[in-house]
Design a protein around this motif. Structure first.
Motif, short mmCIF file in Angstrom:
data_model
loop_
_atom_site.label_atom_id
_atom_site.label_comp_id
_atom_site.label_asym_id
_atom_site.label_seq_id
_atom_site.Cartn_x
_atom_site.Cartn_y
_atom_site.Cartn_z
N GLU A 30 0.81 -1.22 0.00
CA GLU A 30 0.00 0.00 0.00
C GLU A 30 0.85 1.27 0.00
OE1 GLU A 30 -3.99 1.80 2.04
OE2 GLU A 30 -2.68 0.57 3.27
N HIS A 34 0.95 4.16 -2.99
CA HIS A 34 0.75 5.59 -2.73
C HIS A 34 1.92 6.43 -3.24
CE1 HIS A 34 -3.01 5.99 -0.62
NE2 HIS A 34 -2.73 4.97 0.16
N LYS A 38 0.46 7.81 -7.71
CA LYS A 38 -0.36 9.03 -7.63
C LYS A 38 -0.12 9.97 -8.80
CE LYS A 38 -1.90 9.33 -3.03
NZ LYS A 38 -2.42 10.20 -2.05
N ARG A 44 -5.40 7.67 -10.04
CA ARG A 44 -5.83 8.37 -8.83
C ARG A 44 -7.21 7.94 -8.36
NH1 ARG A 44 -4.29 14.35 -10.29
NH2 ARG A 44 -2.09 13.97 -10.66
N ILE A 47 -7.09 4.42 -6.97
CA ILE A 47 -6.42 4.43 -5.67
C ILE A 47 -7.33 5.04 -4.61
CG2 ILE A 47 -4.52 5.46 -4.37
CD1 ILE A 47 -2.84 5.15 -6.93
#
Length: 147
Positions: A30, A34, A38, A44, A47
């Motif tokens: 994770e 991130h 991004k 985006r 996510i």
């Protein structure tokens, strides 16, 4: 968790692989996603919607396995007195830490230690004088089955 058949199904889940997979996802995969995904605008939305949901499922599976699963060394670890004590204080720590850990500030190691001690003291007081009395009230409002 009140259903014995449900508890038996949970006990058949292999705790070791589940907990290892959850730890790898939460602590490695994770954060990597991130950091590296991004920048892509198409990613985006995925996510923003997908990761929190997946994170919640992984955490729920972990808690369920720890609470109702087979007894392993992990259960032993989480039932140690110091860990259980922090578990009791966890709600207070969650609530009160915001007063002491200000986003954007970079305290010295000494200040960080003092803030941590202050959070602990405030959380103990919160549990003792606020949470515990409120939890005691639930006996008054609990429904008694009529049979």
């Amino acid at each position: 968790l009140d259903s014995s058949s449900f508890r038996e199904r949970i006990k058949r889940i292999p705790a070791g692989p589940l907990l290892l997979g959850a730890a790898v996802f939460l602590l490695v995969i994770e954060p990597w996603i991130h950091l590296h995904c991004k920048a892509h605008s198409a990613a985006r939305a995925v996510i923003a919607l997908g990761l929190p949901t997946l994170e919640a499922v992984v955490i729920a599976a972990t808690v369920l396995t720890l609470v109702a699963g087979k007894t392993t060394w992990v259960h032993w670890l989480f039932n140690q007195p110091a860990v259980a004590h922090i578990g009791k204080l966890s709600y207070g720590i969650y609530i009160w830490q915001q007063l002491f850990y200000v986003h954007g500030s970079a305290p010295t190691l000494w200040a960080l230690g003092l803030r941590t001690v202050a959070i602990y003291v405030v959380s103990v007081c919160s549990f003792t004088f606020l949470e515990k009395p409120i939890l005691g009230l639930r006996k008054r409002f609990r429904r008694v089955p009529t049979e």
